[in-house]
Motif scaffolding. Structure first.
Motif, PDB file in Angstrom:
ATOM      1  N   GLY A  15      -8.551  -2.070 -11.765  1.00  0.00           N
ATOM      2  CA  GLY A  15      -7.381  -2.437 -12.542  1.00  0.00           C
ATOM      3  C   GLY A  15      -6.050  -2.214 -11.857  1.00  0.00           C
ATOM      4  N   GLN A  16      -6.049  -1.848 -10.588  1.00  0.00           N
ATOM      5  CA  GLN A  16      -4.809  -1.621  -9.855  1.00  0.00           C
ATOM      6  C   GLN A  16      -4.914  -2.258  -8.474  1.00  0.00           C
ATOM      7  OE1 GLN A  16      -3.092   2.514 -10.151  1.00  0.00           O
ATOM      8  NE2 GLN A  16      -5.149   2.981 -10.900  1.00  0.00           N
ATOM      9  N   PRO A  17      -3.762  -2.519  -7.838  1.00  0.00           N
ATOM     10  CA  PRO A  17      -3.831  -2.989  -6.448  1.00  0.00           C
ATOM     11  C   PRO A  17      -4.522  -1.935  -5.588  1.00  0.00           C
ATOM     12  CG  PRO A  17      -1.608  -3.228  -7.332  1.00  0.00           C
ATOM     13  CD  PRO A  17      -2.377  -2.418  -8.323  1.00  0.00           C
ATOM     14  N   PRO A  18      -5.215  -2.347  -4.541  1.00  0.00           N
ATOM     15  CA  PRO A  18      -5.870  -1.369  -3.674  1.00  0.00           C
ATOM     16  C   PRO A  18      -4.842  -0.473  -2.990  1.00  0.00           C
ATOM     17  CG  PRO A  18      -5.922  -3.548  -2.682  1.00  0.00           C
ATOM     18  CD  PRO A  18      -5.420  -3.724  -4.074  1.00  0.00           C
ATOM     19  N   LEU A  19      -5.298   0.718  -2.611  1.00  0.00           N
ATOM     20  CA  LEU A  19      -4.461   1.609  -1.808  1.00  0.00           C
ATOM     21  C   LEU A  19      -4.564   1.199  -0.348  1.00  0.00           C
ATOM     22  CD1 LEU A  19      -4.918   5.284  -3.074  1.00  0.00           C
ATOM     23  CD2 LEU A  19      -2.792   3.970  -2.963  1.00  0.00           C
ATOM     24  N   ALA A  20      -3.419   1.152   0.327  1.00  0.00           N
ATOM     25  CA  ALA A  20      -3.358   0.767   1.739  1.00  0.00           C
ATOM     26  C   ALA A  20      -3.182   2.021   2.586  1.00  0.00           C
ATOM     27  CB  ALA A  20      -2.213  -0.209   1.969  1.00  0.00           C
ATOM     28  N   HIS A  21      -4.231   2.403   3.292  1.00  0.00           N
ATOM     29  CA  HIS A  21      -4.177   3.587   4.139  1.00  0.00           C
ATOM     30  C   HIS A  21      -3.896   3.181   5.584  1.00  0.00           C
ATOM     31  CE1 HIS A  21      -5.841   6.355   1.091  1.00  0.00           C
ATOM     32  NE2 HIS A  21      -6.599   5.324   0.727  1.00  0.00           N
ATOM     33  N   PRO A  22      -2.783   3.587   6.183  1.00  0.00           N
ATOM     34  CA  PRO A  22      -2.550   3.298   7.602  1.00  0.00           C
ATOM     35  C   PRO A  22      -3.622   3.962   8.463  1.00  0.00           C
ATOM     36  CG  PRO A  22      -0.527   4.015   6.522  1.00  0.00           C
ATOM     37  CD  PRO A  22      -1.641   4.279   5.557  1.00  0.00           C
ATOM     38  N   VAL A  23      -4.130   3.217   9.432  1.00  0.00           N
ATOM     39  CA  VAL A  23      -5.100   3.753  10.392  1.00  0.00           C
ATOM     40  C   VAL A  23      -4.356   3.894  11.715  1.00  0.00           C
ATOM     41  CG1 VAL A  23      -7.336   3.463  11.501  1.00  0.00           C
ATOM     42  CG2 VAL A  23      -6.953   2.538   9.202  1.00  0.00           C
ATOM     43  N   LEU A  24      -3.924   5.106  11.995  1.00  0.00           N
ATOM     44  CA  LEU A  24      -3.073   5.338  13.159  1.00  0.00           C
ATOM     45  C   LEU A  24      -3.919   5.798  14.337  1.00  0.00           C
ATOM     46  CD1 LEU A  24      -0.159   7.202  11.337  1.00  0.00           C
ATOM     47  CD2 LEU A  24      -0.415   4.739  11.767  1.00  0.00           C
ATOM     48  N   GLY A  25      -3.457   5.492  15.524  1.00  0.00           N
ATOM     49  CA  GLY A  25      -4.189   5.895  16.720  1.00  0.00           C
ATOM     50  C   GLY A  25      -3.726   5.122  17.929  1.00  0.00           C
ATOM     51  N   SER A  37       3.823   4.347  -1.893  1.00  0.00           N
ATOM     52  CA  SER A  37       3.862   3.696  -3.217  1.00  0.00           C
ATOM     53  C   SER A  37       4.524   2.326  -3.185  1.00  0.00           C
ATOM     54  CB  SER A  37       4.553   4.570  -4.273  1.00  0.00           C
ATOM     55  OG  SER A  37       3.881   5.813  -4.396  1.00  0.00           O
ATOM     56  N   GLU A  38       5.037   1.912  -2.028  1.00  0.00           N
ATOM     57  CA  GLU A  38       5.627   0.579  -1.912  1.00  0.00           C
ATOM     58  C   GLU A  38       4.509  -0.458  -1.960  1.00  0.00           C
ATOM     59  OE1 GLU A  38       8.623  -1.748   1.209  1.00  0.00           O
ATOM     60  OE2 GLU A  38       8.355   0.424   1.319  1.00  0.00           O
ATOM     61  N   LEU A  39       4.767  -1.583  -2.673  1.00  0.00           N
ATOM     62  CA  LEU A  39       3.809  -2.668  -2.739  1.00  0.00           C
ATOM     63  C   LEU A  39       4.019  -3.561  -1.516  1.00  0.00           C
ATOM     64  CD1 LEU A  39       1.593  -3.335  -4.810  1.00  0.00           C
ATOM     65  CD2 LEU A  39       3.132  -5.065  -5.783  1.00  0.00           C
ATOM     66  N   ILE A  40       2.989  -3.689  -0.686  1.00  0.00           N
ATOM     67  CA  ILE A  40       3.120  -4.417   0.579  1.00  0.00           C
ATOM     68  C   ILE A  40       2.094  -5.540   0.651  1.00  0.00           C
ATOM     69  CG2 ILE A  40       3.996  -2.385   1.811  1.00  0.00           C
ATOM     70  CD1 ILE A  40       1.157  -2.125   3.049  1.00  0.00           C
ATOM     71  N   LEU A  85       1.009   1.139  -0.662  1.00  0.00           N
ATOM     72  CA  LEU A  85       0.946   1.971   0.532  1.00  0.00           C
ATOM     73  C   LEU A  85       0.678   3.427   0.148  1.00  0.00           C
ATOM     74  CD1 LEU A  85       1.209   1.723   3.602  1.00  0.00           C
ATOM     75  CD2 LEU A  85       3.640   2.240   3.362  1.00  0.00           C
ATOM     76  N   ALA A  86      -0.291   4.043   0.836  1.00  0.00           N
ATOM     77  CA  ALA A  86      -0.733   5.389   0.471  1.00  0.00           C
ATOM     78  C   ALA A  86       0.171   6.486   1.039  1.00  0.00           C
ATOM     79  CB  ALA A  86      -2.166   5.613   0.944  1.00  0.00           C
ATOM     80  N   ARG A  87       0.938   6.202   2.094  1.00  0.00           N
ATOM     81  CA  ARG A  87       1.785   7.218   2.710  1.00  0.00           C
ATOM     82  C   ARG A  87       2.939   6.545   3.434  1.00  0.00           C
ATOM     83  NH1 ARG A  87      -0.290   9.371   8.398  1.00  0.00           N
ATOM     84  NH2 ARG A  87       1.956   9.134   8.691  1.00  0.00           N
ATOM     85  N   ASN A  88       3.976   7.340   3.738  1.00  0.00           N
ATOM     86  CA  ASN A  88       5.096   6.809   4.510  1.00  0.00           C
ATOM     87  C   ASN A  88       4.627   6.421   5.910  1.00  0.00           C
ATOM     88  OD1 ASN A  88       6.721   7.458   2.339  1.00  0.00           O
ATOM     89  ND2 ASN A  88       7.596   9.289   3.283  1.00  0.00           N
ATOM     90  N   VAL A  89       5.239   5.340   6.448  1.00  0.00           N
ATOM     91  CA  VAL A  89       4.967   4.926   7.822  1.00  0.00           C
ATOM     92  C   VAL A  89       6.303   4.674   8.507  1.00  0.00           C
ATOM     93  CG1 VAL A  89       3.825   3.267   9.340  1.00  0.00           C
ATOM     94  CG2 VAL A  89       2.820   3.799   7.118  1.00  0.00           C
ATOM     95  N   ALA A  90       6.562   5.412   9.580  1.00  0.00           N
ATOM     96  CA  ALA A  90       7.822   5.254  10.319  1.00  0.00           C
ATOM     97  C   ALA A  90       7.698   4.144  11.348  1.00  0.00           C
ATOM     98  CB  ALA A  90       8.180   6.571  11.008  1.00  0.00           C
ATOM     99  N   SER A  91       8.847   3.569  11.719  1.00  0.00           N
ATOM    100  CA  SER A  91       8.878   2.499  12.720  1.00  0.00           C
ATOM    101  C   SER A  91      10.204   2.541  13.455  1.00  0.00           C
ATOM    102  CB  SER A  91       8.704   1.136  12.040  1.00  0.00           C
ATOM    103  OG  SER A  91       8.803   0.088  12.973  1.00  0.00           O
ATOM    104  N   LYS A  92      10.192   2.089  14.694  1.00  0.00           N
ATOM    105  CA  LYS A  92      11.423   1.996  15.468  1.00  0.00           C
ATOM    106  C   LYS A  92      12.098   0.655  15.210  1.00  0.00           C
ATOM    107  CE  LYS A  92       9.858   4.922  19.316  1.00  0.00           C
ATOM    108  NZ  LYS A  92       9.579   4.965  20.772  1.00  0.00           N
ATOM    109  N   PRO A  93      13.354   0.647  14.792  1.00  0.00           N
ATOM    110  CA  PRO A  93      14.053  -0.623  14.602  1.00  0.00           C
ATOM    111  C   PRO A  93      14.119  -1.401  15.921  1.00  0.00           C
ATOM    112  CG  PRO A  93      15.279   1.189  13.618  1.00  0.00           C
ATOM    113  CD  PRO A  93      14.187   1.810  14.436  1.00  0.00           C
ATOM    114  N   GLY A  94      14.153  -2.728  15.782  1.00  0.00           N
ATOM    115  CA  GLY A  94      14.254  -3.568  16.961  1.00  0.00           C
ATOM    116  C   GLY A  94      12.946  -4.205  17.373  1.00  0.00           C
ATOM    117  N   ARG A  95      11.862  -3.872  16.697  1.00  0.00           N
ATOM    118  CA  ARG A  95      10.576  -4.486  16.993  1.00  0.00           C
ATOM    119  C   ARG A  95       9.785  -4.611  15.704  1.00  0.00           C
ATOM    120  NH1 ARG A  95       7.419   0.795  19.594  1.00  0.00           N
ATOM    121  NH2 ARG A  95       6.797   1.676  17.570  1.00  0.00           N
TER     122      ARG A  95
END
Length: 417
Positions: free
Chosen positions: A372-382, A409-412, A349-359
């Motif tokens: 040679g590395q796992p791909p970077l995961a960029h959130p596409v927000l909108g 940096s979390e592996l997802i 994961l390329a950046r922190n992503v917040a979420s509301k608990p309960g869903r």
């Protein structure tokens, strides 16, 4: 009567309701049209396959005892007594100290129980038959041999009912001589788009109007999952129009999808239209996922009716998460709701992503490949009404309902969609 949201239920509870709909009946299908379909009945082998012991390699058919201990520094020597044609049964039996030249797929002669690959041999003379063969590798009984009945035994089940037919299962059915198969029916899926603001794709929108996107995106996904999409065009936001269209779609299909009638402004209309049908019930109105919270699940007779959000990204997420597994379930896929049916890739994961608990949050992800590395995961927000967020995304990352988000940096797992 004013209908509000039902109590929001979890995705797993919603899936339990979807599992309550019985898989469809069966039909006979040509083998050429069977890929991706589900076997309705177990496939019973009419004969052993392979029919006889056959070579996996080009080389020499031998009795393993005759080459025991053979190696580069201690080769064995056998007399080649035959070159076996691939399309005929051998008419030569091997005696001790003898071998026979054999091609891949050739039937082993009597007296042979293994094959030495040609790479581990050397002919001492130029003759195809009658010369001495130097054997530089020992083999065990059965080595480099496809043994009789190893793929399938006569009168035994070669493929179980409920098997999803991939190319390899199609190949086994072909090897056993099946020109037709008994398969679960493909669900016919009626697709309705509701909204006074919707216009046909061919028209030019005026202020306040939008082209009907959901009919086309949902139909494409239904077909991708193995269903047969049947579109009914745009339905106006009035109870009579919606009820008539819904009645026709239910009569002609195995399940129905309505998009646009589950949000606050017109959700009551969709609920009322479903409830007005004979032998109908609303099973759920609201699921704890984002986007897609206002999804409706109804039942008319034994057929599911789902009200999808009108916003295109919300509708597509709901289709991926809930509708496509339902289609596969109706086709008889016992693992339809299993995560194993998802195509997952590990990514950082390329950046922190917040979420509301309960869903459960379904975050659109764009992957950036790295050597040679796992791909970077960029959130596409909108916003959920923007096509950009799903067009630019390669997949979805799921944030569990009990989590407040994911850290950079979390592996997802990224669900490729």
């Amino acid at each position: 009567m004013e209908h509000g949201f039902f109590t929001i239920i979890s995705r797993s509870e919603f899936e339990t309701l979807l599992r309550g709909f019985a898989p469809l009946g069966s039909e006979t299908v040509d083998l050429a049209e069977a890929a991706g379909r589900v076997l309705a009945d177990g496939l019973i082998a009419p004969h052993d396959w392979p029919l006889l012991d056959r070579s996996c390699m080009d080389g020499f058919a031998v009795n393993a005892r005759d080459v025991f201990g053979a190696g580069e520094s201690n080769p064995g020597y056998l007399e080649c007594v035959a070159a076996l044609p691939i399309d005929k049964l051998p008419d030569t039996a091997l005696m001790p100290g003898e071998c026979a030249r054999i091609a891949t797929g050739g039937v082993l002669p009597e007296g042979a129980d293994a094959v030495v690959m040609v790479e581990h041999t050397q002919a001492m003379q130029d003759e195809t038959v009658g010369g001495t063969i130097e054997i530089r590798k020992s083999v065990a009984p059965g080595e480099n041999v496809m043994q009789r009945g190893e793929d399938a035994r006569k009168d035994a089940e070669a493929l179980a009912a409920g098997t999803v037919l991939r190319p390899q299962e199609i190949g086994l059915a072909a090897a056993l001589g099946f020109e037709e198969l008994s398969l679960r029916r493909r669900p016919r899926v009626g697709i309705l788009s509701t909204g006074d603001e919707l216009i046909e794709v061919s028209r030019t929108p005026k202020p306040g109007q939008v082209r009907d996107v959901n009919t086309h995106t949902v139909a494409a996904l239904v077909e991708q999952a193995g269903g047969e999409p049947v579109t009914y065009g745009i339905i106006k936001d009035d109870l009579q129009s919606l009820s008539l269209a819904l009645e026709k779609a239910i009569a002609e299909n195995d399940m129905v999808l309505l998009s646009g009638g589950s949000s606050i402004g017109v959700r009551d209309l969709t609920v009322r239209a479903i409830e007005a049908m004979e032998d109908a019930d609303i099973l759920a109105h609201g699921v704890a996922i984002s986007p897609g919270k206002p999804t409706i699940l109804g039942r008319v007779g034994n057929k599911p009716v789902l009200g999808l959000p009108g916003q295109v990204t919300s509708a597509l997420v709901v289709v991926h998460v809930l509708v496509l597994p339902l289609i596969r379930h109706l086709m008889g896929d016992a693992q339809a709701f299993s995560p194993t049916r998802r195509c997952l890739r590990k990514a950082e994961l390329a950046r922190n992503v917040a979420s509301k608990p309960g869903r459960e949050d379904y975050v659109r992800i764009r992957l950036e490949e790295r050597d040679g590395q796992p791909p970077l995961a960029h959130p596409v927000l909108g916003k959920s009404g923007l096509l950009r967020t799903i067009v630019q995304a390669h997949g979805l990352a799921v944030i569990p309902a009990e989590s407040e988000g994911l850290y950079a940096s979390e592996l997802i797992d990224v669900w490729i969609v």
